[in-house]
Scaffold this active site. Sequence first.
Site, PDB file in Angstrom:
ATOM      1  N   HIS A 267      72.146  -1.098 -44.613  1.00 43.45           N
ATOM      2  CA  HIS A 267      71.080  -1.605 -45.480  1.00 43.45           C
ATOM      3  C   HIS A 267      70.967  -0.725 -46.702  1.00 43.45           C
ATOM      4  CE1 HIS A 267      67.189  -3.168 -46.748  1.00 43.45           C
ATOM      5  NE2 HIS A 267      67.412  -4.177 -45.931  1.00 43.45           N
ATOM      6  N   ASP A 321      69.193  -8.961 -39.812  1.00 42.88           N
ATOM      7  CA  ASP A 321      70.041 -10.137 -39.706  1.00 42.88           C
ATOM      8  C   ASP A 321      70.923 -10.126 -38.463  1.00 42.88           C
ATOM      9  OD1 ASP A 321      69.266 -11.571 -41.946  1.00 42.88           O
ATOM     10  OD2 ASP A 321      70.374 -10.226 -43.246  1.00 42.88           O
TER      11      ASP A 321
HETATM   12  N1  CMC Z   1      79.989  -1.858 -41.951  1.00 40.52           N
HETATM   13  C1  CMC Z   1      80.810  -0.807 -42.141  1.00 40.52           C
HETATM   14  N2  CMC Z   1      80.579   0.141 -43.076  1.00 40.52           N
HETATM   15  C2  CMC Z   1      79.515   0.026 -43.836  1.00 40.52           C
HETATM   16  C3  CMC Z   1      78.607  -1.041 -43.697  1.00 40.52           C
HETATM   17  C4  CMC Z   1      78.882  -1.995 -42.717  1.00 40.52           C
HETATM   18  N3  CMC Z   1      78.084  -3.059 -42.518  1.00 40.52           N
HETATM   19  N4  CMC Z   1      77.619  -0.922 -44.599  1.00 40.52           N
HETATM   20  C5  CMC Z   1      77.886   0.198 -45.296  1.00 40.52           C
HETATM   21  N5  CMC Z   1      79.039   0.759 -44.825  1.00 40.52           N
HETATM   22  C6  CMC Z   1      79.654   1.989 -45.313  1.00 40.52           C
HETATM   23  C7  CMC Z   1      80.435   1.755 -46.592  1.00 40.52           C
HETATM   24  O1  CMC Z   1      81.750   1.360 -46.341  1.00 40.52           O
HETATM   25  C8  CMC Z   1      80.319   3.095 -47.281  1.00 40.52           C
HETATM   26  O2  CMC Z   1      81.223   3.967 -46.667  1.00 40.52           O
HETATM   27  P1  CMC Z   1      81.938   5.126 -47.549  1.00 40.52           P
HETATM   28  O3  CMC Z   1      80.812   5.989 -48.056  1.00 40.52           O
HETATM   29  O4  CMC Z   1      82.836   5.799 -46.578  1.00 40.52           O
HETATM   30  O5  CMC Z   1      82.663   4.419 -48.647  1.00 40.52           O
HETATM   31  C9  CMC Z   1      78.903   3.556 -46.902  1.00 40.52           C
HETATM   32  O6  CMC Z   1      78.600   2.914 -45.661  1.00 40.52           O
HETATM   33  C10 CMC Z   1      77.859   3.163 -47.930  1.00 40.52           C
HETATM   34  O7  CMC Z   1      78.040   1.775 -48.171  1.00 40.52           O
HETATM   35  P2  CMC Z   1      77.475   0.999 -49.414  1.00 40.52           P
HETATM   36  O8  CMC Z   1      78.206  -0.290 -49.557  1.00 40.52           O
HETATM   37  O9  CMC Z   1      77.403   1.897 -50.605  1.00 40.52           O
HETATM   38  O10 CMC Z   1      76.016   0.706 -48.947  1.00 40.52           O
HETATM   39  P3  CMC Z   1      75.048  -0.259 -49.649  1.00 40.52           P
HETATM   40  O11 CMC Z   1      73.716   0.337 -49.531  1.00 40.52           O
HETATM   41  O12 CMC Z   1      75.508  -0.627 -51.002  1.00 40.52           O
HETATM   42  O13 CMC Z   1      75.192  -1.596 -48.772  1.00 40.52           O
HETATM   43  C11 CMC Z   1      74.725  -3.530 -47.587  1.00 40.52           C
HETATM   44  C12 CMC Z   1      74.185  -2.207 -48.116  1.00 40.52           C
HETATM   45  C13 CMC Z   1      73.626  -4.236 -46.819  1.00 40.52           C
HETATM   46  C14 CMC Z   1      75.158  -4.431 -48.758  1.00 40.52           C
HETATM   47  C15 CMC Z   1      75.931  -3.253 -46.656  1.00 40.52           C
HETATM   48  O14 CMC Z   1      75.520  -2.387 -45.640  1.00 40.52           O
HETATM   49  C16 CMC Z   1      76.537  -4.515 -46.104  1.00 40.52           C
HETATM   50  O15 CMC Z   1      77.295  -5.193 -46.800  1.00 40.52           O
HETATM   51  N6  CMC Z   1      76.229  -4.852 -44.804  1.00 40.52           N
HETATM   52  C17 CMC Z   1      76.769  -6.034 -44.187  1.00 40.52           C
HETATM   53  C18 CMC Z   1      76.058  -7.293 -44.651  1.00 40.52           C
HETATM   54  C19 CMC Z   1      74.642  -7.397 -44.106  1.00 40.52           C
HETATM   55  O16 CMC Z   1      74.408  -7.233 -42.917  1.00 40.52           O
HETATM   56  N7  CMC Z   1      73.692  -7.728 -44.991  1.00 40.52           N
HETATM   57  C20 CMC Z   1      72.293  -7.894 -44.637  1.00 40.52           C
HETATM   58  C21 CMC Z   1      71.462  -6.773 -45.141  1.00 40.52           C
HETATM   59  S1  CMC Z   1      69.764  -6.806 -44.584  1.00 40.52           S
HETATM   60  C22 CMC Z   1      69.074  -8.094 -45.470  1.00 40.52           C
HETATM   61  C23 CMC Z   1      67.656  -7.855 -45.897  1.00 40.52           C
HETATM   62  O17 CMC Z   1      67.071  -6.790 -45.772  1.00 40.52           O
HETATM   63  O18 CMC Z   1      67.094  -8.807 -46.414  1.00 40.52           O
END
Ligand code: CMC
Length: 394
Positions: A267, A321
């Site tokens: 998240h 989710d």
């Molecule tokens: N699975 C594997 N690795 C992950 C994931 C994941 N779901 N989420 C983040 N990471 C890793 C990412 O690869 C990165 O690793 P590194 O630092 O080694 O490169 C690190 O964690 C930070 O990731 P980020 O993409 O910079 O994190 P973010 O804050 O931009 O992403 C997110 C947040 C929700 C977009 C992402 O976690 C994601 O795409 N999750 C899967 C989709 C999902 O479940 N979305 C629903 C979110 S909740 C909805 C709501 O609140 O309304």
Amino acid sequence: MTVAEVKAGLEFKPGLEGVPVTLSSISYVDGKKGILEYRGIPIEDLAAKSTFLETAYLLIWGQLPTTEELTAFEHEIRYHRRIKYRIRDMMKCFPESGHPMDALQASAAALGLFYSRRALDDPAYIRAAAVRLLAKIPTMVAAFQLMRKGNDPVQPRDDLDYSANFLYMLTEQVPDPLAARVFDICLTLHAEHTLNASTFSARVTASTLTDPYAVVASAVGTLAGPLHGGANEEVLEMIEQIGSVENVRGYIDDCIARKSKIMGFGHRVYKVKDPRAIILQNLAEELFAKFGRDDYYDIAVELEKVVEEKLSHKGIYANVDFYSGLVYRKLGIPSDLFTPIFAISRVAGWLAHWKEQLAENRIYRPTQIYTGNRNAVYIPKEERESPTDFADVN
Ligand code: CMC
């Protein structure tokens, strides 16, 4: 504004990440401590003690209703659940292959045609519009679901509460009380979450002083995108793809090796477990204990265990989710209705932001950094070359 002007002063933040664009007293999130509050009340208390409608009232009008206020509000919502036959007829013309989010966006916008009076400084108008949207959106989602299967929509039932009535209109069966309660809590958990993309979209639209149906329609369109509302649908696809508990570890290892995201985890704000996921996990356990565990649930339990083992050091835990898709599937809801259900719930937050925006309005007008040509030469038609990236539209 040009790049040079920006270099001289302003900072460019793609996606406005971390840029405050409004003051708000509607919800509060602390991602490090796993706190979510609506109007200062912890989400755990609302999930345990309140109902979705009472929570919607709290979000929109800023305080919990008295018994009389809540009774009157619930009564108004029941009274306004039906949709005009002309809206139903319009929806009957939608293609059955169309996505329910597109159907919802079009029908929400159509409400503006029927209730066109716009009196944004009249509290009675604000209330009537909020009631209509909260009351009619579930009816429109259920109606499209039945009509795309070739059936007539089911009329709302006045003896059923908000969530039980929605499940009844969707499945044509009065739901089990536990199913209705769990669904109602899901709505409460999704009702508001600070300034996400759809809420921002609602505020931008509201700031032009257009009508609330346009505000909600624009927010529905924003929620429809896969980067916002669609993750719970993808969680189910992932579980289906994994197929069995034995395959979970290999699947996770593969995702980590390929640096691909595991759906339903991580998240932007929460770096501990999403407080809504903790509540939903307990409810999912209750639901599956009563209606029977299945492969999906067993795979999900194993998934969470393995992801925590491998990724919790990065602050990656299950988000809301991850569980909502499992719960909705157990309730017999088709997966392309998960995002419309998110909209049924989030309309409460959008309306709260609409009202807050109106109270202290300034139209949103950010700036841009211009990166194009200046003083370009006008080339006559016969001397122009075709652009290379002009694909055929089919
Ligand atoms: N699975 C594997 N690795 C992950 C994931 C994941 N779901 N989420 C983040 N990471 C890793 C990412 O690869 C990165 O690793 P590194 O630092 O080694 O490169 C690190 O964690 C930070 O990731 P980020 O993409 O910079 O994190 P973010 O804050 O931009 O992403 C997110 C947040 C929700 C977009 C992402 O976690 C994601 O795409 N999750 C899967 C989709 C999902 O479940 N979305 C629903 C979110 S909740 C909805 C709501 O609140 O309304």
